[in-house]
Structure formats: structure tokens, C-alpha cells
Design a protein around this motif. Structure first.
Motif, PDB file in Angstrom:
ATOM      1  N   ALA A  21       0.902  -1.224  -0.073  1.00 56.28           N
ATOM      2  CA  ALA A  21       0.016  -0.136   0.025  1.00 56.28           C
ATOM      3  C   ALA A  21       0.847   1.249   0.174  1.00 56.28           C
ATOM      4  O   ALA A  21       0.524   2.221  -0.852  1.00 56.28           O
ATOM      5  CB  ALA A  21      -1.018   0.011   1.317  1.00 56.28           C
ATOM      6  N   ARG A  22       1.803   1.231   0.688  1.00 56.52           N
ATOM      7  CA  ARG A  22       2.942   2.278   0.659  1.00 56.52           C
ATOM      8  C   ARG A  22       3.464   2.592  -0.541  1.00 56.52           C
ATOM      9  O   ARG A  22       3.709   3.819  -1.150  1.00 56.52           O
ATOM     10  CB  ARG A  22       4.066   2.185   1.761  1.00 56.52           C
ATOM     11  N   LYS A  24       2.174   2.047  -3.518  1.00 55.75           N
ATOM     12  CA  LYS A  24       1.275   2.756  -4.131  1.00 55.75           C
ATOM     13  C   LYS A  24       0.911   3.924  -3.973  1.00 55.75           C
ATOM     14  O   LYS A  24      -0.212   4.649  -4.600  1.00 55.75           O
ATOM     15  CB  LYS A  24       0.045   1.579  -4.221  1.00 55.75           C
ATOM     16  N   GLN A  26      -0.696   4.651  -0.931  1.00 50.88           N
ATOM     17  CA  GLN A  26      -1.572   4.586   0.115  1.00 50.88           C
ATOM     18  C   GLN A  26      -1.301   4.411   1.550  1.00 50.88           C
ATOM     19  O   GLN A  26      -1.081   3.566   2.053  1.00 50.88           O
ATOM     20  CB  GLN A  26      -2.693   3.457  -0.613  1.00 50.88           C
ATOM     21  N   ALA A 120       1.023   6.361  -7.789  1.00 50.90           N
ATOM     22  CA  ALA A 120       0.014   7.336  -7.427  1.00 50.90           C
ATOM     23  C   ALA A 120      -0.341   8.312  -8.558  1.00 50.90           C
ATOM     24  O   ALA A 120      -1.523   8.895  -8.710  1.00 50.90           O
ATOM     25  CB  ALA A 120       0.249   8.018  -6.275  1.00 50.90           C
ATOM     26  N   GLN A 212      -8.539   8.946  10.415  1.00 52.94           N
ATOM     27  CA  GLN A 212      -7.715   8.642   9.224  1.00 52.94           C
ATOM     28  C   GLN A 212      -7.248   7.299   9.425  1.00 52.94           C
ATOM     29  O   GLN A 212      -6.932   6.475   8.668  1.00 52.94           O
ATOM     30  CB  GLN A 212      -7.091   9.927   9.173  1.00 52.94           C
ATOM     31  N   HIS A 216      -7.947   3.976   7.264  1.00 56.03           N
ATOM     32  CA  HIS A 216      -6.744   3.398   6.803  1.00 56.03           C
ATOM     33  C   HIS A 216      -6.519   1.803   6.835  1.00 56.03           C
ATOM     34  O   HIS A 216      -6.244   1.236   5.957  1.00 56.03           O
ATOM     35  CB  HIS A 216      -5.577   3.955   6.707  1.00 56.03           C
ATOM     36  N   GLN A 219      -9.491  -0.072   5.394  1.00 53.68           N
ATOM     37  CA  GLN A 219      -9.535  -0.275   3.916  1.00 53.68           C
ATOM     38  C   GLN A 219      -8.508  -1.216   3.644  1.00 53.68           C
ATOM     39  O   GLN A 219      -8.434  -1.980   2.688  1.00 53.68           O
ATOM     40  CB  GLN A 219      -8.990   0.975   3.247  1.00 53.68           C
ATOM     41  N   LEU A 220      -7.238  -1.305   4.331  1.00 53.63           N
ATOM     42  CA  LEU A 220      -6.228  -2.328   4.132  1.00 53.63           C
ATOM     43  C   LEU A 220      -6.612  -3.789   4.739  1.00 53.63           C
ATOM     44  O   LEU A 220      -5.838  -4.713   4.618  1.00 53.63           O
ATOM     45  CB  LEU A 220      -5.038  -2.052   4.485  1.00 53.63           C
TER      46      LEU A 220
END
Length: 376
Positions: A21-22, A24, A26, A120, A212, A216, A219-220
Motif C-alpha cells: 500500500a505504501r 502505491k 496509499q 499514484a 484517518q 486506513h 481499507q487494508l
């Protein structure tokens, strides 16, 4: 995969999922934290640079409102005025801008850290889908943003009204003061009101930052199947790993069995266990194990020992004790020294007898001196 399988995302994200994710771009971000930090920095900068800014403004107004007759006909007078204005404002304005730029950078990476990802910036086809746009406009995230917007407006509006009510008399008295006193007083009053007003936005930050982080992480989150699939990708399939371990064991066994011809004696039980012992004073202070095995491996050790005329001694308790307590290339335990010494003495005497240099040795006793804690 969650949509296809119908599974719920109940598992915490793995370290690999977080790293992907990082990569990307995110990461958890709080726009409210960056905005509040910039506003507070601007308020503090105004309080710090306010006096210099007030002096610069007073000097500029004095120069602009003082017009000499010679300057009326001088075509270069306007350029000199602008040069004076620039020189007076450069230091206080540059200090404020520099502080704001630094705080804006720190405030935006304070949550989530510094992250740069080219992924991104890549265009995504789903962003062009009108239906996805409507979902974003009327989805949960849009409702959260609308709620935050209303909350920010309410907090700032209430704080501003309260400040104006408190400092109304002081503001009205500024018109009765004279230059440059009213300028300094006005800027001082404005800076303190600005600091208090910006501090009110911290209430939104205190709520938004934990939200947040939670959002976050939500979502993961992963399904149980995704966790299993990731484990297979990173660790390999169980059957493949089992095959690799089997091959490693076979290679280790071949290397171990290859050392059997160098042994001084093979202690057996008499069929199921076989342990190859060697004593080398230059390498170790005590006898050590160079090979061991049970059943098929034990049979292979005995077979190689016969091919190379390595003495095989039947001592069942000792064979089991050495096998269970000593690893390959490891010295035997102290409690087995006497029993192993008897075996090695018997083997050395037997070799001398076979060469015609001594009498036939007495067979080792059936019961060796083995401590109870080392018996198996």
C-alpha cells in the motif's frame, strides 16, 4: 477477492500488505492536520514578525504620503518607491513564507511519513466511470467529508463570534488612536485573535487523525483467504516446501554417511540405531558424533562401515543415549565419557589384536555406566 468469495475483511493487514500500500502511495493522511499546522504557523509567524511588518508598513505609508515637489516631475520616482517598498517588506514577508513552507511540508508528512510513489500519478480507468464518481459523491467517505466541513465551519464561526464579542471594544478603540500606535496595536490584537482562532481547528484535528488511521487500517484489512494466499506467495506452497525440506535432508544424510569411513567405531542397537563416533585430539577434547541414524539410515551406516572395516560395537543403551543427546559434529555429553571410553578402548585393542600385537580384548559389558537422565 472479498467480493468474489463473499468473505468479510476481518483480518488485520500484514506487513507485506502495508508495504504494498505504501508503494502505491496509499498511506494514512489527515488534511486537517496539515491545514491546522499551516494556520497556526501563520498565526505564530504574524506574532513574531508582526512588529517588523508594522514598522515596514508604517515606513512605506510615510514615504507614500510624503510627496515632494521634485518627485512630481521625476519619471524615475515611482521605481524608487517600489524599490523602497520591496526592501522594507522583503525580510518580514520572506520569514513568514519560509516558516509556512516548512510547516506545510512537516504537517503533511507527520501522519503516514514521507512517501513518494509514481503509481499514484498513473491514470486509472475506473476514475473515468461516471457510476464510480456518483458512488464517491454519495458514499460514506463523502458523508464524512461533509460532516467535517460542517464541523469546521461551526467551530471556526463560533470561535470567531466569541473573539469578536470579547475584543469588540478594543477593535473600536483603534480608530481613536494615532499612527503608528494604532498599527502596532491592531497587528498585535489581530495576531492574538488569529492564534486563538486557528487553535480552535485543533479540535477537528484531534478527531480526524485517529479516524484517518482507523479508516486506513479498515481499507487494508484482508479476508482469511487473502491471508492464506499471501502466505503461499511469500513462504511457498506447503507441498513445495515439504519437497525442499526432504531434498535438504537427503543431501545432509548423504554428506553424513560419507563421513562413516572416517569413524573409529559404530555403536549400534543392534539394528534400529547406529551412531558413528570419532576421536581426534587435534579437533576436539572428547569423542564426537560424525553420523547417526535409525532404521534405513542405520542400516546404510552399518553397510558402509563393513565395507571400510570400521568396527561395529553392539551397545543398545549407549547407542540410544548418544543418538538422542548428541547432534552431528557435537561432542558427547560428560555423562557418557566412561561408556564411550570403554567402547573406544575395546576397538583400539581389537585392532591391535587383529594386527597380531596383543591378546584378544574382553568384550564390553552389557550394561554400560550411563546416568539415568541420559537413558532412553
Amino acid at each position: 477477492m472479498a467480493e468474489d468469495s463473499g468473505q468479510e475483511r476481518t483480518e488485520e493487514p500484514t506487513s507485506r500488505r502495508l508495504q504494498q500500500a505504501r508503494e502505491k502511495g496509499q498511506v494514512a493522511r489527515s488534511k486537517e492536520l496539515g491545514t491546522s499546522a499551516v494556520l497556526l504557523a501563520a498565526a505564530v509567524a504574524l506574532a513574531m514578525m508582526g512588529p517588523k511588518l508594522a514598522q515596514a508598513l508604517a515606513s512605506i505609508m510615510t514615504n507614500l504620503f510624503t510627496i515632494e515637489r521634485a518627485n512630481i516631475y521625476d519619471v524615475d520616482a515611482m521605481l524608487r518607491v517600489w524599490g523602497t517598498v520591496g526592501s522594507e517588506l522583503m525580510f518580514p514577508v520572506l520569514g513568514i513564507v519560509t516558516l509556512l513552507a516548512l510547516v506545510a511540508f512537516i504537517g503533511n508528512i507527520a501522519l503516514g511519513g514521507l512517501s513518494f510513489s509514481t503509481k499514484a500519478f498513473m491514470p486509472k480507468g475506473n476514475k473515468l466511470n461516471p457510476m464510480n464518481g456518483f458512488k464517491r459523491m454519495f458514499g460514506t467517505q463523502a458523508l464524512v467529508e461533509l460532516t467535517k466541513g460542517i464541523a469546521k465551519f461551526s467551530v471556526v464561526a463560533i470561535s470567531a463570534y466569541t473573539l469578536l464579542s470579547i475584543y469588540f471594544e478594543d477593535i473600536m478603540q483603534l480608530s481613536a488612536s494615532h499612527l503608528p500606535t494604532n498599527v502596532f496595536e491592531g497587528l498585535n490584537l489581530l495576531s492574538w485573535m488569529f492564534i486563538i482562532l486557528c487553535s480552535s481547528t485543533l479540535l477537528i484535528v484531534v478527531i480526524d487523525v485517529p479516524f484517518q488511521i482507523w479508516n486506513h487500517n479498515k481499507q487494508l484489512k484482508m479476508t482469511k483467504q487473502e491471508v492464506k494466499d499471501e502466505y503461499k506467495d511469500t513462504e511457498g506452497k506447503p507441498e513445495v516446501k515439504g519437497r525442499i525440506r526432504q531434498q535438504q535432508r537427503e543431501i545432509a544424510q548423504r554428506r553424513m554417511v560419507a563421513e562413516v569411513p572416517n569413524a573409529d567405531a559404530i555403536v549400534v542397537n543392534p539394528e534400529h540405531y547406529a551412531v558413528a563416533i570419532k576421536y581426534d585430539a587435534d579437533k576436539a577434547a572428547a569423542p564426537y558424533v560424525i553420523a547417526k541414524g535409525v532404521d534405513t539410515v542405520a542400516f546404510k551406516i552399518r553397510e558402509i562401515a563393513r565395507e571400510h572395516d570400521v568396527a561395529i560395537v553392539s551397545a543398545p543403551p549407549l547407542a540410544r543415549a548418544i543418538y538422542h543427546t548428541t547432534k552431528i559434529d557435537q561432542q558427547i555429553p560428560d555423562g557418557l565419557f566412561i561408556a564411550v571410553a570403554q567402547v573406544l578402548a575395546y576397538v583400539f585393542q581389537l585392532k591391535q589384536y587383529q594386527k597380531g600385537r596383543g591378546r584378544r580384548p574382553t568384550p564390553i559389558p552389557t550394561e554400560q555406566p550411563i546416568p539415568e537422565e541420559l537413558r532412553y
